[in-house]
Design a protein around this motif. Structure first.
Motif, PDB file in Angstrom:
ATOM      1  N   SER A  89       0.818  -1.214   0.000  1.00  0.00           N
ATOM      2  CA  SER A  89       0.000   0.000   0.000  1.00  0.00           C
ATOM      3  C   SER A  89       0.851   1.264   0.000  1.00  0.00           C
ATOM      4  O   SER A  89       0.435   2.304  -0.528  1.00  0.00           O
ATOM      5  CB  SER A  89      -0.921  -0.008   1.225  1.00  0.00           C
ATOM      6  N   LEU A  90       2.060   1.183   0.548  1.00  0.00           N
ATOM      7  CA  LEU A  90       2.933   2.354   0.576  1.00  0.00           C
ATOM      8  C   LEU A  90       3.498   2.654  -0.807  1.00  0.00           C
ATOM      9  O   LEU A  90       3.747   3.824  -1.137  1.00  0.00           O
ATOM     10  CB  LEU A  90       4.047   2.139   1.592  1.00  0.00           C
ATOM     11  N   ASP A  91       3.712   1.620  -1.620  1.00  0.00           N
ATOM     12  CA  ASP A  91       4.103   1.844  -3.017  1.00  0.00           C
ATOM     13  C   ASP A  91       3.004   2.623  -3.738  1.00  0.00           C
ATOM     14  O   ASP A  91       3.274   3.583  -4.468  1.00  0.00           O
ATOM     15  CB  ASP A  91       4.331   0.508  -3.733  1.00  0.00           C
ATOM     16  N   VAL A  92       1.768   2.171  -3.559  1.00  0.00           N
ATOM     17  CA  VAL A  92       0.632   2.823  -4.226  1.00  0.00           C
ATOM     18  C   VAL A  92       0.507   4.268  -3.763  1.00  0.00           C
ATOM     19  O   VAL A  92       0.290   5.184  -4.572  1.00  0.00           O
ATOM     20  CB  VAL A  92      -0.665   2.046  -3.950  1.00  0.00           C
ATOM     21  N   TRP A  93       0.633   4.496  -2.475  1.00  0.00           N
ATOM     22  CA  TRP A  93       0.519   5.851  -1.935  1.00  0.00           C
ATOM     23  C   TRP A  93       1.602   6.758  -2.501  1.00  0.00           C
ATOM     24  O   TRP A  93       1.339   7.908  -2.866  1.00  0.00           O
ATOM     25  CB  TRP A  93       0.593   5.808  -0.415  1.00  0.00           C
ATOM     26  N   PHE A  94       2.812   6.251  -2.591  1.00  0.00           N
ATOM     27  CA  PHE A  94       3.920   7.037  -3.138  1.00  0.00           C
ATOM     28  C   PHE A  94       3.617   7.481  -4.561  1.00  0.00           C
ATOM     29  O   PHE A  94       3.803   8.658  -4.909  1.00  0.00           O
ATOM     30  CB  PHE A  94       5.210   6.211  -3.102  1.00  0.00           C
ATOM     31  N   VAL A  95       3.152   6.558  -5.398  1.00  0.00           N
ATOM     32  CA  VAL A  95       2.872   6.891  -6.797  1.00  0.00           C
ATOM     33  C   VAL A  95       1.748   7.917  -6.886  1.00  0.00           C
ATOM     34  O   VAL A  95       1.830   8.899  -7.644  1.00  0.00           O
ATOM     35  CB  VAL A  95       2.515   5.620  -7.591  1.00  0.00           C
ATOM     36  N   ARG A  96       0.702   7.701  -6.120  1.00  0.00           N
ATOM     37  CA  ARG A  96      -0.435   8.625  -6.161  1.00  0.00           C
ATOM     38  C   ARG A  96      -0.047  10.024  -5.677  1.00  0.00           C
ATOM     39  O   ARG A  96      -0.626  11.012  -6.142  1.00  0.00           O
ATOM     40  CB  ARG A  96      -1.580   8.069  -5.315  1.00  0.00           C
ATOM     41  N   MET A  97       0.887  10.126  -4.774  1.00  0.00           N
ATOM     42  CA  MET A  97       1.327  11.427  -4.290  1.00  0.00           C
ATOM     43  C   MET A  97       2.361  12.062  -5.227  1.00  0.00           C
ATOM     44  O   MET A  97       2.380  13.273  -5.426  1.00  0.00           O
ATOM     45  CB  MET A  97       1.935  11.300  -2.888  1.00  0.00           C
ATOM     46  N   MET A  98       3.206  11.234  -5.805  1.00  0.00           N
ATOM     47  CA  MET A  98       4.277  11.775  -6.640  1.00  0.00           C
ATOM     48  C   MET A  98       3.754  12.304  -7.972  1.00  0.00           C
ATOM     49  O   MET A  98       4.347  13.230  -8.544  1.00  0.00           O
ATOM     50  CB  MET A  98       5.350  10.711  -6.876  1.00  0.00           C
ATOM     51  N   ILE A  99       2.652  11.777  -8.476  1.00  0.00           N
ATOM     52  CA  ILE A  99       2.106  12.270  -9.751  1.00  0.00           C
ATOM     53  C   ILE A  99       1.717  13.746  -9.645  1.00  0.00           C
ATOM     54  O   ILE A  99       2.176  14.566 -10.463  1.00  0.00           O
ATOM     55  CB  ILE A  99       0.921  11.400 -10.213  1.00  0.00           C
ATOM     56  N   PRO A 100       0.894  14.172  -8.677  1.00  0.00           N
ATOM     57  CA  PRO A 100       0.589  15.610  -8.586  1.00  0.00           C
ATOM     58  C   PRO A 100       1.803  16.444  -8.168  1.00  0.00           C
ATOM     59  O   PRO A 100       1.907  17.627  -8.533  1.00  0.00           O
ATOM     60  CB  PRO A 100      -0.527  15.679  -7.531  1.00  0.00           C
ATOM     61  N   HIS A 101       2.727  15.831  -7.433  1.00  0.00           N
ATOM     62  CA  HIS A 101       3.949  16.548  -7.059  1.00  0.00           C
ATOM     63  C   HIS A 101       4.752  16.878  -8.317  1.00  0.00           C
ATOM     64  O   HIS A 101       5.219  18.014  -8.497  1.00  0.00           O
ATOM     65  CB  HIS A 101       4.767  15.685  -6.099  1.00  0.00           C
ATOM     66  N   HIS A 102       4.901  15.903  -9.203  1.00  0.00           N
ATOM     67  CA  HIS A 102       5.577  16.146 -10.474  1.00  0.00           C
ATOM     68  C   HIS A 102       4.804  17.161 -11.321  1.00  0.00           C
ATOM     69  O   HIS A 102       5.410  17.989 -12.020  1.00  0.00           O
ATOM     70  CB  HIS A 102       5.705  14.832 -11.252  1.00  0.00           C
ATOM     71  N   ALA A 103       3.486  17.082 -11.275  1.00  0.00           N
ATOM     72  CA  ALA A 103       2.671  17.985 -12.096  1.00  0.00           C
ATOM     73  C   ALA A 103       2.935  19.444 -11.733  1.00  0.00           C
ATOM     74  O   ALA A 103       3.006  20.313 -12.619  1.00  0.00           O
ATOM     75  CB  ALA A 103       1.190  17.652 -11.927  1.00  0.00           C
ATOM     76  N   ASN A 201      11.894   7.978   1.834  1.00  0.00           N
ATOM     77  CA  ASN A 201      11.003   7.208   2.707  1.00  0.00           C
ATOM     78  C   ASN A 201      10.558   5.915   2.035  1.00  0.00           C
ATOM     79  O   ASN A 201      10.467   4.864   2.682  1.00  0.00           O
ATOM     80  CB  ASN A 201       9.780   8.044   3.088  1.00  0.00           C
ATOM     81  N   LEU A 202      10.270   5.998   0.724  1.00  0.00           N
ATOM     82  CA  LEU A 202       9.817   4.782   0.036  1.00  0.00           C
ATOM     83  C   LEU A 202      10.896   3.711   0.035  1.00  0.00           C
ATOM     84  O   LEU A 202      10.592   2.512   0.106  1.00  0.00           O
ATOM     85  CB  LEU A 202       9.408   5.109  -1.402  1.00  0.00           C
ATOM     86  N   LEU A 203      12.154   4.115  -0.042  1.00  0.00           N
ATOM     87  CA  LEU A 203      13.237   3.131  -0.081  1.00  0.00           C
ATOM     88  C   LEU A 203      13.277   2.262   1.171  1.00  0.00           C
ATOM     89  O   LEU A 203      13.827   1.159   1.146  1.00  0.00           O
ATOM     90  CB  LEU A 203      14.580   3.848  -0.263  1.00  0.00           C
ATOM     91  N   THR A 204      12.686   2.728   2.251  1.00  0.00           N
ATOM     92  CA  THR A 204      12.703   1.955   3.502  1.00  0.00           C
ATOM     93  C   THR A 204      11.429   1.148   3.724  1.00  0.00           C
ATOM     94  O   THR A 204      11.424   0.232   4.540  1.00  0.00           O
ATOM     95  CB  THR A 204      12.922   2.886   4.709  1.00  0.00           C
ATOM     96  N   VAL A 205      10.344   1.485   2.996  1.00  0.00           N
ATOM     97  CA  VAL A 205       9.063   0.815   3.271  1.00  0.00           C
ATOM     98  C   VAL A 205       8.441   0.150   2.048  1.00  0.00           C
ATOM     99  O   VAL A 205       7.537  -0.680   2.193  1.00  0.00           O
ATOM    100  CB  VAL A 205       8.051   1.819   3.876  1.00  0.00           C
ATOM    101  N   GLY A 206       8.874   0.510   0.846  1.00  0.00           N
ATOM    102  CA  GLY A 206       8.267  -0.052  -0.359  1.00  0.00           C
ATOM    103  C   GLY A 206       8.751  -1.460  -0.651  1.00  0.00           C
ATOM    104  O   GLY A 206       9.788  -1.907  -0.145  1.00  0.00           O
ATOM    105  N   SER A 207       7.982  -2.177  -1.488  1.00  0.00           N
ATOM    106  CA  SER A 207       8.370  -3.547  -1.843  1.00  0.00           C
ATOM    107  C   SER A 207       8.528  -3.752  -3.344  1.00  0.00           C
ATOM    108  O   SER A 207       9.080  -4.767  -3.765  1.00  0.00           O
ATOM    109  CB  SER A 207       7.331  -4.548  -1.310  1.00  0.00           C
ATOM    110  N   ASP A 208       8.041  -2.826  -4.165  1.00  0.00           N
ATOM    111  CA  ASP A 208       8.150  -2.965  -5.616  1.00  0.00           C
ATOM    112  C   ASP A 208       9.546  -2.549  -6.073  1.00  0.00           C
ATOM    113  O   ASP A 208       9.985  -1.426  -5.808  1.00  0.00           O
ATOM    114  CB  ASP A 208       7.089  -2.097  -6.302  1.00  0.00           C
ATOM    115  N   LEU A 209      10.244  -3.446  -6.763  1.00  0.00           N
ATOM    116  CA  LEU A 209      11.624  -3.177  -7.165  1.00  0.00           C
ATOM    117  C   LEU A 209      11.714  -2.046  -8.194  1.00  0.00           C
ATOM    118  O   LEU A 209      12.656  -1.256  -8.175  1.00  0.00           O
ATOM    119  CB  LEU A 209      12.256  -4.450  -7.729  1.00  0.00           C
ATOM    120  N   THR A 210      10.739  -1.962  -9.099  1.00  0.00           N
ATOM    121  CA  THR A 210      10.755  -0.895 -10.093  1.00  0.00           C
ATOM    122  C   THR A 210      10.626   0.468  -9.426  1.00  0.00           C
ATOM    123  O   THR A 210      11.355   1.417  -9.753  1.00  0.00           O
ATOM    124  CB  THR A 210       9.613  -1.089 -11.103  1.00  0.00           C
ATOM    125  N   LEU A 211       9.723   0.573  -8.480  1.00  0.00           N
ATOM    126  CA  LEU A 211       9.562   1.838  -7.767  1.00  0.00           C
ATOM    127  C   LEU A 211      10.772   2.135  -6.895  1.00  0.00           C
ATOM    128  O   LEU A 211      11.130   3.297  -6.695  1.00  0.00           O
ATOM    129  CB  LEU A 211       8.293   1.803  -6.907  1.00  0.00           C
TER     130      LEU A 211
END
Length: 235
Positions: A89-103, A201-211
């Motif tokens: 779920s933390l991978d998903v949260w990171f992506v959902r937050m990073m998209i508007p951050h990049h925008a 933060n994601l590097l310590t809690v995420g599980s998806d290798l691509t992310l």
């Protein structure tokens, strides 16, 4: 003596006549009424390529385990048909937050060509546009592949670290020349620092290798860009 000569004569006669008899038999047997024997046609062959041998179904592969886990042997077809890499779920949260951050970073960078006075500021803004635009596409694709929506209901993206307020964005759009350069560097530096914190933060809690690889790239590249922006304004 006469008998011996007769036997010798008979043998010699047979030796002379037998080849002629054999030749006549062969000639008569091969004479079909045509001037020359016809070539034998080769068996018809299909124009299609030979059918490939079926792939064995008993092959196995070694699937590496998670950090600290041992590898496992699995049937090849299971690995080939596997879906997207595991995520949490933390991978998903990171992506959902990073998209508007990049925008927002792209919105800031798009103001630079017509407003910045320093060519180095325009160059930094162009690099941001060139990198973060494709990264947003990658993140949207990551969610789409997993059937996940990009929107987060009821979340205020303005509370994320580094996000600039609507008022700050209006001030940046109204600025020109050296004023724009100073405001852009300050706002984008804060924005990058927020992205670096999210990625770290994601590097310590995420599980998806691509992310994981993506977050590491974000932290590294945006740290370099912060140093470049500080150099533009003399630290």
């Amino acid at each position: 003596m006469t008998n011996r000569r007769a036997r010798i004569l008979a043998v010699v006669t047979l030796a002379l006549v037998l080849p002629l008899v054999v030749f006549m038999v062969i000639r008569l047997d091969g004479d079909t009424g045509t001037s020359a024997p016809q070539p034998v046609s080769a068996p018809a062959t299909s124009a299609a390529s030979p059918t490939a041998s079926p792939v064995p179904t008993d092959l196995t592969v070694i699937a590496p385990g998670r950090p600290g886990e041992t590898a496992a042997t699995r049937p090849a077809h299971e690995v080939r048909d596997a879906g997207p890499a595991p995520h949490n779920s933390l991978d998903v949260w990171f992506v959902r937050m990073m998209i508007p951050h990049h925008a927002q970073a792209l919105a800031m960078a798009e103001l630079a060509p017509d407003r910045a006075a320093d060519p180095d500021v325009r160059a930094i803004a162009e690099r941001i546009r060139a990198s973060q635009g494709p990264e947003m596409g990658m993140m949207r694709g990551w969610l789409q592949t997993r059937g996940l929506p990009a929107e987060v209901q009821g979340h205020d993206h303005g509370t994320m670290r580094g996000m600039q307020s609507p008022e700050a964005m209006r001030q940046l759009a109204a600025a020109r020349g050296a004023d724009f350069d100073r405001l852009f560097v300050r706002m984008m530096t804060e924005h990058h620092q927020g992205a670096i914190e999210m990625a770290t933060n994601l590097l310590t809690v995420g599980s998806d290798l691509t992310l994981n690889e993506f977050a590491n790239s974000v932290a590294t590249e945006q740290t370099v860009e912060i140093d470049r922006m500080r150099e533009v304004l003399g630290g």
